[in-house]
Write a protein that holds these residues in place. Structure first.
Motif, short mmCIF file in Angstrom:
data_model
loop_
_atom_site.label_atom_id
_atom_site.label_comp_id
_atom_site.label_asym_id
_atom_site.label_seq_id
_atom_site.Cartn_x
_atom_site.Cartn_y
_atom_site.Cartn_z
N GLN A 174 43.62 81.87 -21.59
CA GLN A 174 42.32 82.15 -22.21
C GLN A 174 42.47 82.57 -23.67
OE1 GLN A 174 40.82 85.04 -19.33
NE2 GLN A 174 39.27 83.58 -18.65
N GLU A 189 37.80 78.52 -22.25
CA GLU A 189 38.78 78.04 -21.27
C GLU A 189 38.36 76.70 -20.68
OE1 GLU A 189 41.11 79.98 -17.42
OE2 GLU A 189 39.02 80.53 -17.81
N LYS A 190 37.06 76.49 -20.56
CA LYS A 190 36.55 75.24 -19.98
C LYS A 190 36.26 74.20 -21.05
CE LYS A 190 34.47 77.55 -15.98
NZ LYS A 190 35.20 78.81 -16.19
N THR A 195 43.22 79.28 -25.56
CA THR A 195 42.06 78.40 -25.72
C THR A 195 41.01 79.02 -26.64
OG1 THR A 195 41.15 79.28 -23.63
CG2 THR A 195 42.33 77.18 -23.53
N THR A 234 35.91 82.79 -21.26
CA THR A 234 35.53 81.98 -20.09
C THR A 234 34.96 80.63 -20.53
OG1 THR A 234 35.06 83.95 -18.76
CG2 THR A 234 34.07 81.88 -18.04
#
Length: 462
Positions: free
Chosen positions: A64, A210-211, A67, A207
């Motif tokens: 995390q 990360e995606k 990213t 969060t």
């Protein structure tokens, strides 16, 4: 305003002249040798980036943290910035941009290592770190840490916000010719989306990143590979032009002109730093929040950010631009006024794929950068003024997202370039003066990567 723009242009040219290039590339080279060519451990860093270390102190996982850092570094600099470098510095600027990334891996490693080593913890359990804490705790130079934090806050409004939302608005408007979307409307929409994410703090930002980051990076790289397959017959001529025009003035097919080594270096190095931010001290701000058992592990992970950002993504963009322009003589370079227009003209030559990759690439790259830099600026604002500064900073940041689309893009880019340099100088001072500590930690922990860090993390009243 015209006089102000001219003044900023002169300052930008002066600050990014030979002394800054020597300082930046010199640090990259020095840290490459000081760390024993740490670039050789890039694969180890990639492996560690997907390895969780949940029992170690930190706010977010190593992946995390990576990213989130990549969210801020993989931005418009990878597309428009590379286009600007090629437009002004010629195809040879691609080589200097790439070399800045290759050797910049060592500096990204070094600055991240000291950020984790000298990090602190707030009373409510949050990790704080970065160049300002390395300067304060490692060198007893808090005054220089304050200067870094101040420039970082200002830079977050430029490189991290103004240039990014401006680029989003421009690409949306230029690709919706059948109806007009007001610039302020774009700003309001993205301002609301940004507010929802950044109000939740680092966990919320991490969060989302990360995606978003893996998707956008893979999509863009695969798109560039497809374009290069279509341009396969011009790949070798493009590589030859890049290598040749990096050192000598001249021209090649497609109207591309190389203006000599100094112009190629100046814009290649400047856009390389804008892209990967190695030496600028931004990524270590989030690296210090990672759950990691020792500084070297997270430093290796953070260093892979420069590899992905410049060594891979920027090189892809540079090759796409040069091969496409050389292959399509219909592109009238005399009608192009800036790097963004050149990038758009190049990608538009590829049916369907080109415009789609450009639009999705710029929007996702730029938006993720806004998220990452909001955290950087927040950390520095808190360092300067305490926890009470967090909410006002976020309000100002969101306001700039809203009004950013109506700002003059060229001026915003110029100011962002200047602030990049002003951030880099105190950060590079920390890296160079603490190079002995970096070398010692590297030698020890590379042989014991799983060893726990025995350095205590002090609790501060922030």
């Amino acid at each position: 305003m015209e006089a102000f723009s001219e003044l900023m242009g002169r300052i930008d040219t002066w600050i990014w002249g030979l002394p800054m290039i020597v300082l930046l590339l010199g640090t990259h080279l020095f840290m490459t040798f000081r760390t024993g060519f740490i670039q050789r451990k890039t694969l180890t860093g990639i492996k560690l980036s997907v390895t969780k270390d949940p029992d170690s102190p930190g706010d977010v996982s190593q992946f995390q943290a990576l990213t989130t850092a990549l969210a801020s570094t993989i931005g418009t600099g990878n597309i428009i910035g590379v286009g600007t470098a090629v437009f002004i510095g010629g195809p040879g600027a691609v080589l200097w941009c790439w070399l800045t990334g290759v050797f910049g891996i060592a500096t990204k490693y070094a600055e991240s290592l000291i950020a984790v080593k000298y990090r602190v913890q707030t009373k409510d359990g949050r990790m704080q770190g970065g160049a300002m804490y390395a300067l304060e705790r490692g060198l007893n130079m808090k005054w220089l840490g304050v200067i870094f934090a101040l420039f970082a806050v200002l830079a977050s409004f430029g490189i991290g916000c103004g240039t990014q939302i401006n680029a989003i608005a421009e690409v949306i408007q230029s690709n919706t010719p059948n109806f007009t979307i007001p610039s302020i409307a774009i700003g309001i929409v993205f301002g609301l989306i940004t507010a929802v994410v950044i109000i939740g703090g680092i966990k919320s930002i991490a969060t989302v990143c990360e995606k978003l980051v893996p998707f956008m990076a893979v999509f863009y790289v695969l798109g560039c590979v497809i374009i290069l397959c279509l341009n396969w017959d011009f790949i070798l001529p493009a590589v030859k032009a890049i290598l040749t025009l990096a050192f000598t003035p001249g021209s090649v097919a497609g109207g591309l002109v190389g203006r000599g080594i100094m112009m190629a270096m100046q814009y290649g190095v400047a856009r390389g730093l804008f892209s990967n931010e190695s030496g600028m001290g931004s990524a270590p701000l989030v690296a210090s929040a990672a759950q990691t058992r020792n500084p070297v592990r997270q430093a290796l992970v953070s260093a892979t950010g420069t590899f992905w950002d410049t060594v891979v993504v920027c090189l892809m963009t540079g090759l796409v631009l040069v091969t496409t322009i050389m292959k399509n003589p219909d592109i009238n370079m005399d009608m192009i006024q800036n790097g963004g227009q050149m990038t758009t003209a190049a990608f538009s030559q590829i049916p369907v794929f080109g415009p789609l990759i450009l639009v999705i690439g710029i929007i996702t790259f730029a938006y993720s950068t806004i998220l990452g830099w909001s955290y950087y600026g927040e950390r520095c604002a808190e360092y300067l003024f305490g926890k009470k500064a967090i909410l006002p900073y976020k309000v100002i940041f969101i306001a700039i997202v809203v009004v950013g689309p109506v700002l003059a893009l060229d001026l915003v880019w110029t100011i962002a370039d200047i602030l990049n340099a002003l951030m880099a100088i105190p950060n590079l001072v920390a890296v160079l003066l603490l190079s002995g500590v970096i070398a010692k930690e590297t030698k020890h922990y590379l042989a014991h990567l799983d060893e726990k860090d025995e350095t205590p993390i002090p609790v501060v009243d922030k």
